[in-house]
Design a protein around this motif. Structure first.
Motif, PDB file in Angstrom:
ATOM      1  N   GLY A 167      11.604  -4.471  -0.833  1.00 49.81           N
ATOM      2  CA  GLY A 167      10.492  -4.231  -1.752  1.00 49.81           C
ATOM      3  C   GLY A 167      10.751  -3.034  -2.650  1.00 49.81           C
ATOM      4  N   GLU A 168      11.280  -1.953  -2.058  1.00 49.19           N
ATOM      5  CA  GLU A 168      11.556  -0.735  -2.812  1.00 49.19           C
ATOM      6  C   GLU A 168      12.670  -0.967  -3.842  1.00 49.19           C
ATOM      7  OE1 GLU A 168      10.486   1.599   1.294  1.00 49.19           O
ATOM      8  OE2 GLU A 168      12.557   1.507   0.575  1.00 49.19           O
ATOM      9  N   VAL A 169      13.742  -1.639  -3.420  1.00 48.91           N
ATOM     10  CA  VAL A 169      14.854  -1.896  -4.335  1.00 48.91           C
ATOM     11  C   VAL A 169      14.405  -2.820  -5.461  1.00 48.91           C
ATOM     12  CG1 VAL A 169      17.149  -2.917  -4.549  1.00 48.91           C
ATOM     13  CG2 VAL A 169      16.607  -1.488  -2.583  1.00 48.91           C
ATOM     14  N   LEU A 170      13.596  -3.820  -5.137  1.00 53.91           N
ATOM     15  CA  LEU A 170      13.117  -4.744  -6.169  1.00 53.91           C
ATOM     16  C   LEU A 170      12.246  -4.018  -7.191  1.00 53.91           C
ATOM     17  CD1 LEU A 170      13.037  -7.647  -7.191  1.00 53.91           C
ATOM     18  CD2 LEU A 170      10.991  -7.999  -5.791  1.00 53.91           C
ATOM     19  N   ILE A 171      11.420  -3.082  -6.725  1.00 49.54           N
ATOM     20  CA  ILE A 171      10.585  -2.308  -7.648  1.00 49.54           C
ATOM     21  C   ILE A 171      11.457  -1.487  -8.594  1.00 49.54           C
ATOM     22  CG2 ILE A 171       9.083  -0.278  -7.750  1.00 49.54           C
ATOM     23  CD1 ILE A 171       7.515  -2.740  -7.276  1.00 49.54           C
ATOM     24  N   LEU A 172      12.506  -0.840  -8.064  1.00 45.71           N
ATOM     25  CA  LEU A 172      13.388  -0.033  -8.904  1.00 45.71           C
ATOM     26  C   LEU A 172      14.152  -0.901  -9.898  1.00 45.71           C
ATOM     27  CD1 LEU A 172      14.779   2.479  -6.236  1.00 45.71           C
ATOM     28  CD2 LEU A 172      13.033   2.903  -7.967  1.00 45.71           C
ATOM     29  N   ALA A 176       0.827  -1.207   0.000  1.00 46.17           N
ATOM     30  CA  ALA A 176       0.000   0.000   0.000  1.00 46.17           C
ATOM     31  C   ALA A 176       0.860   1.254   0.000  1.00 46.17           C
ATOM     32  CB  ALA A 176      -0.926  -0.003   1.211  1.00 46.17           C
ATOM     33  N   GLU A 177       1.931   1.231   0.782  1.00 45.10           N
ATOM     34  CA  GLU A 177       2.794   2.415   0.838  1.00 45.10           C
ATOM     35  C   GLU A 177       3.568   2.597  -0.457  1.00 45.10           C
ATOM     36  OE1 GLU A 177       5.798   4.660   3.977  1.00 45.10           O
ATOM     37  OE2 GLU A 177       4.936   2.699   4.459  1.00 45.10           O
ATOM     38  N   LEU A 178       4.003   1.502  -1.062  1.00 45.28           N
ATOM     39  CA  LEU A 178       4.675   1.597  -2.356  1.00 45.28           C
ATOM     40  C   LEU A 178       3.744   2.177  -3.410  1.00 45.28           C
ATOM     41  CD1 LEU A 178       6.761  -1.702  -2.665  1.00 45.28           C
ATOM     42  CD2 LEU A 178       7.645   0.634  -2.800  1.00 45.28           C
TER      43      LEU A 178
END
Length: 316
Positions: free
Chosen positions: A285-290, A89-91
């Motif tokens: 999660g953030e690094v994987l998205i980038l 949700a935050e992402l």
């Protein structure tokens, strides 16, 4: 074409799988312990062990990875180890800022690079071509951070046209305010990236202008502009699309700095905060998205190359 897309999609899936393992493993090498951070300085070994058990940090690394990647495949990136909020949700909220920031910046870069790069190539021996060449070199030399501060000084402090920092609390439910808060970040990123892209557009168009097929088109009665529009741009697009893919990846990195300068609640700001807090679930999660965004950009560049020139990727 179908087989080409299937092969590229398979490579993309394999790359994402490898990236997820690398991201998970490397983050486990970071110093510190999130359980100790949550427990505070007064927590004893028993309390820290209990926190580690609650967070699942006492399980084996393969078990932790399997649990995390299983959730990711279902769109669930887990929950923050510090406050229990949903990472997915935050992402989603942060990407609603970062994605328009990067998208708008590349639009600005293309709006600058394509017409001015073409003009600089066509008028390369004139004053205009020389001036554009100098301006592009200056644009490449200007740091994005410095340009962002100049834009704030001129358009926020002096003229008061746009906000210097921040993003509406209600996000895109106030589209006018949201777009006004992104204008200066768009310009800061787009102008610097546009200067780099302008050089490649100029070089690609120059190569086309000296090609045999363009001379043949002109011999058939087309003007230089007509020949360039009908036959030149498609051939010049191949190297430009490749560079554009690299520039998009660069923009994702540059967005981290710009989000800090303009206090934008995007993925970059979130990542810096979570690294400091050692909230590994959110960070991975953030690094994987980038990383996934960069890999998908490469996939789309491959498809664009094949659409522009169907001979690419065909068997000899």
């Amino acid at each position: 074409m179908t087989w080409f897309i299937a092969r590229r999609a398979g490579l993309l899936a394999l790359s994402l799988a490898v990236a997820s393992v690398v991201v998970f493993a490397l983050l486990r090498l970071l110093p510190g312990d999130v359980a100790a951070t949550i427990g505070g300085v007064q927590a004893g070994p028993a309390q820290i062990a209990a926190i580690r058990s609650d967070l699942g940090l006492d399980r084996s690394l393969p078990a932790q990875y399997a649990s995390w990647i299983g959730g990711v495949l279902h769109g669930d990136f887990g929950r923050s180890q510090l406050n229990g909020t949903s990472v997915s949700a935050e992402l989603g909220r942060k990407l609603a800022v970062t994605a328009p920031l990067v998208g708008g910046s590349i639009v600005v870069a293309l709006a600058v690079a394509v017409p001015l790069g073409t003009w600089a190539a066509v008028r390369r021996r004139g004053i205009v071509g020389g001036a554009l060449n100098i301006l592009s070199q200056l644009g490449i030399a200007v740091p994005t951070l410095w340009l962002a501060l100049v834009l704030v000084l001129v358009f926020s402090v002096e003229l008061g046209w746009f906000p210097a920092q921040g993003f509406p609390v209600d996000g895109w439910s106030q589209p006018g305010a949201a777009m006004r808060s992104l204008v200066l970040p768009w310009l800061a990123l787009g102008l610097t990236e546009g200067a780099v892209l302008l050089r490649f557009v100029r070089s690609a168009v120059l190569g086309v202008l000296h090609s045999d097929f363009l001379r043949t088109a002109r011999a058939r009665g087309l003007t230089r502009t007509q020949a360039l529009l009908r036959h030149g741009f498609r051939n010049a697009a191949l190297p430009v699309v490749s560079v554009l893919g690299l520039q998009l990846a660069t923009l994702l990195v540059g967005a981290v700095v710009i989000e800090q300068v303009f206090t934008l609640p995007g993925v970059g700001s979130m990542l810096i905060t979570d690294v400091g807090n050692r909230d590994l679930v959110k960070v991975q999660g953030e690094v994987l998205i980038l990383v996934a965004a960069v890999l998908v950009i490469g996939f789309l560049v491959d498809l664009a190359h094949r659409l522009i020139d169907p001979r690419l990727g065909s068997p000899a």
